[in-house]
Design a protein around this motif. Sequence first.
Motif, mmCIF file in Angstrom:
data_model
loop_
_atom_site.group_PDB
_atom_site.id
_atom_site.type_symbol
_atom_site.label_atom_id
_atom_site.label_comp_id
_atom_site.label_asym_id
_atom_site.label_seq_id
_atom_site.Cartn_x
_atom_site.Cartn_y
_atom_site.Cartn_z
ATOM 1 N N GLU A 171 0.767 11.665 3.765
ATOM 2 C CA GLU A 171 -0.467 12.176 3.159
ATOM 3 C C GLU A 171 -0.883 11.305 1.968
ATOM 4 N N MET A 172 0.085 10.899 1.165
ATOM 5 C CA MET A 172 -0.223 10.081 -0.010
ATOM 6 C C MET A 172 -0.766 8.709 0.368
ATOM 7 N N LEU A 173 -0.377 8.208 1.519
ATOM 8 C CA LEU A 173 -0.821 6.881 1.930
ATOM 9 C C LEU A 173 -2.253 6.872 2.466
ATOM 10 N N THR A 178 -10.604 7.254 -9.758
ATOM 11 C CA THR A 178 -10.722 6.796 -8.373
ATOM 12 C C THR A 178 -10.073 5.434 -8.210
ATOM 13 N N TYR A 179 -10.319 4.567 -9.172
ATOM 14 C CA TYR A 179 -9.725 3.234 -9.160
ATOM 15 C C TYR A 179 -8.200 3.333 -9.224
ATOM 16 N N ALA A 180 -7.689 4.175 -10.117
ATOM 17 C CA ALA A 180 -6.245 4.364 -10.255
ATOM 18 C C ALA A 180 -5.649 4.950 -8.978
ATOM 19 N N GLU A 181 -6.358 5.880 -8.359
ATOM 20 C CA GLU A 181 -5.885 6.460 -7.094
ATOM 21 C C GLU A 181 -5.728 5.381 -6.038
ATOM 22 N N ASN A 182 -6.700 4.473 -5.951
ATOM 23 C CA ASN A 182 -6.606 3.371 -4.989
ATOM 24 C C ASN A 182 -5.430 2.457 -5.307
ATOM 25 N N GLU A 183 -5.225 2.175 -6.596
ATOM 26 C CA GLU A 183 -4.096 1.331 -6.994
ATOM 27 C C GLU A 183 -2.763 1.999 -6.648
#
Length: 171
Positions: free
Chosen positions: A153-155, A121-126
């Motif tokens: 969509e990715m943003l 989740t942290y990596a996804e936010n980064e």
Amino acid sequence: MKNPKKYLPSTKVRARRRTIQSFKAKANARRSTSERFADFLTQAFGTNWFFIANAAFFLIWILWNTDMIPGLSSIDPFPFGLLTTVVSLEAIFLAIIVLISQNREAHIAELRAEVELYINTYAENEITKILYLQSLLLKKHKIDTSEDAEITEMLKNLESDKIEQELEKQL
């Protein structure tokens, strides 16, 4: 190569790796005496030697109690009631010992999964933040990405609650 240190993992990355790598070691260090004993027995009972020792014991017992060994009188004649009791008790204790070890391993796996979920989740936010910054750079250089649905969509922020609800429906 100008600066080889530039390509080495940062202290933060190395610390994360050590945390994940030592997760099981930390859990093993916190085991109770009964858990250590159960793990030891599980390792010992899960060997070929234990299988061979059991097979030899049963073979000798059966040969002895069917009067096939001269000089030894039978103590548990067929249908081997005492042997059946011993085997049943052995099975009960082995099952309990293995379950103790499996429960501990399952607990470690659950904790590891929670850590992985947090890190992912942290990596996804980064990654989303990096994509956002890259899109700002593209806009600054007058490169239009508004038509790219995939980037749009990715943003979007990760909606972990929505994902969790979808997974719960599938269970």
